[in-house]
Design an enzyme around this catalytic site. Sequence first.
Site, PDB file in Angstrom:
ATOM      1  N   CYS A 417       0.892  -1.260   0.051  1.00 19.63           N
ATOM      2  CA  CYS A 417      -0.248   0.189   0.088  1.00 19.63           C
ATOM      3  C   CYS A 417       1.069   1.112  -0.007  1.00 19.63           C
ATOM      4  O   CYS A 417       1.326   1.639  -1.132  1.00 19.63           O
ATOM      5  CB  CYS A 417      -0.961   0.081   0.981  1.00 19.63           C
ATOM      6  N   HIS A 543      -3.466  -4.438   0.031  1.00 23.08           N
ATOM      7  CA  HIS A 543      -2.647  -5.107   1.391  1.00 23.08           C
ATOM      8  C   HIS A 543      -2.704  -6.646   1.128  1.00 23.08           C
ATOM      9  O   HIS A 543      -3.615  -7.492   1.426  1.00 23.08           O
ATOM     10  CB  HIS A 543      -3.538  -4.650   2.674  1.00 23.08           C
ATOM     11  N   GLU A 545      -1.241  -8.671   2.863  1.00 26.25           N
ATOM     12  CA  GLU A 545      -1.243  -9.323   4.028  1.00 26.25           C
ATOM     13  C   GLU A 545      -2.470  -9.846   4.469  1.00 26.25           C
ATOM     14  O   GLU A 545      -2.779 -10.654   5.403  1.00 26.25           O
ATOM     15  CB  GLU A 545      -0.496  -8.544   5.280  1.00 26.25           C
TER      16      GLU A 545
HETATM   17  N1  GLN Z   1      -1.930   7.125   2.771  1.00 29.28           N
HETATM   18  C1  GLN Z   1      -1.981   6.279   1.491  1.00 29.28           C
HETATM   19  C2  GLN Z   1      -3.353   6.336   0.913  1.00 29.28           C
HETATM   20  O1  GLN Z   1      -4.140   6.682   1.386  1.00 29.28           O
HETATM   21  C3  GLN Z   1      -1.807   4.664   1.647  1.00 29.28           C
HETATM   22  C4  GLN Z   1      -2.717   4.093   2.417  1.00 29.28           C
HETATM   23  C5  GLN Z   1      -2.314   2.557   3.188  1.00 29.28           C
HETATM   24  O2  GLN Z   1      -1.149   2.501   3.191  1.00 29.28           O
HETATM   25  N2  GLN Z   1      -3.292   2.037   3.624  1.00 29.28           N
HETATM   26  O3  GLN Z   1      -3.520   6.063  -0.451  1.00 29.28           O
END
Ligand code: GLN
Length: 567
Positions: A417, A543, A545
């Site tokens: 992410c 994600h 994970e």
């Molecule tokens: N801050 C980033 C976004 O909003 C990544 C979000 C995250 O890592 N869950 O896109």
Amino acid sequence: MKKETMEELSARTDEHEFYLSAPKGYRVGKTKYVVITGSVISGVGKGTFSSCIGTILSLFHGFRVSPIKFDGYLNCDAGTLNPFRHGEVFVLDDGTECDLDLGSYERMLNKNLSKDNYLTSGKIFKMIIDKERAGGYLGRDVQFIPHVTGEIKGFLRNLASKTDADIVLVEVGGTVGDLENSYFIEAMRELSYEEGRENVFFINVTYILEPRSLGEHKSKAAQLGVKSLMSLGVQPNMIICRSENPVNEKVREKISIFSNVPLSRVVNCYDVGNMYSIPLFLMESGVDKEIINSLNLKKWEKIDEINLGKWKQLAKKTENPVNEVTVGITGKYTNVHDSYISIIKALEHSGSYSGTKVNIRWIETTEIENGENDINEVMKGLDGIIIPGGFGKRGIEGKIMCAKYARENNIPYLGLCLGFQIALMEFARNVCGIKDADSTEMNPDTKSPVVDILPEQKKIEGLGGNMRLGGKDVEVKKGTLAHKLYGKDMVRKRFRHRFECNPEYIQTLERNGLVFSGKHPKYPIMQILEIPKHPFFLATQYHAEFTSKTLHPEPLFSGFLKACMKK
Ligand code: GLN
């Protein structure tokens, strides 16, 4: 209560004091309920115990088990919770943002859950208030009993029906005696009254203190905890005594006497090695047989030997690893490791399969960017690095420095992410020569917004509800590392983000050697990136994970660990 009367009574609920809520066709006795409460202290491992029981009943005995976690918080979901205080926000396929315990159920029980598996006080109150405003209570004064408790039971019965569950496994968050969960426990008492004691099994997980000054176990706190549960009208069927070290027979006897629970059902569950060994330990203690016999669930002779065999093998491999690697994880919330629990678990899953012990070293990236720590020193001895999800500006430059180091020094890199966006910024700056490449999250006025807010979301302002959430399809490009690892053209993965790779920069990035190996099937939303020349440099906008399961490790994590071992 008789089978026939449940529907009759709910149909003419304004005529009497009952408030029964059950879906159409609900039959009492078809689904059994196992209700797990905790006493004495929080954090005794009630969630772990619950998912272990779920594992035994579903994976090994083959019952259809639907777990549900009740959280006493007034938040409607976990979306606005700070992971630093509460631990990771887990995301379900339907986009529900929930407590990390749901992640534990999904991983262990090897199934996907939904909004029906998660209930908070906020959610139940909002439901009730909305219903009241719509005139749904037919002129009745809406009360904690029977309405709030009635809706809670209705929620559980709805889950039972929708999932055609043999067993609904209810984990009551918090500790007995909390104001926040008292009406929930009351609802469970009523559930047992309405469904019949033969259909509801109460387990209390308690803690046996062992003060160092005394050097022996003391059961008084546990007795009082059980007593306060009983004063709420709940007679536990089983007591799990959590402790650091094995407790002696006398302690169990005392608890048995005070709680009316036979000694065979007062089970000591002390700290036993790894996660895989707990279900095996509980089965050896006969916990499953006691539950199954008491609930008159007859199928228990049929143990799924394949799953059990796999599980035992994993337990053995975890105990006797043949390899060892050290992985660095950069993170803002590094003093609360629960914030990254799914990553830790995903590493554990892949590690167990390959017999690898994974040591984790936490990296505070603010200390790298302010010069307190030298990047060469920080990266020394690391076999690989993970840049996990995150929000906000803090430590970003330090993370970009880590990504640069990993790329230039052939250190395996896995970005998740935010880690995907970091890789984009680093590559744009140091390979494509866009020196001021940035994300509009950190720098709204940047002239080179390589990472920008999603076009379709640009109109929406403010916190909450504007995140790209939940399971989405990812098209995987043939001939790439991602495709080799997944072995599929399409995978479904979980997202929780606002920003993404700005489509205007895609060409430049690709021309300079970055490969987008995963994309949205229709829109130019980039979802996986990799650098082919590097031994393992891969990042996902999703994600990865969140979909790793105990019996089915997420392939990218396995690929990452393999690369770490080679290094
Ligand atoms: N801050 C980033 C976004 O909003 C990544 C979000 C995250 O890592 N869950 O896109």
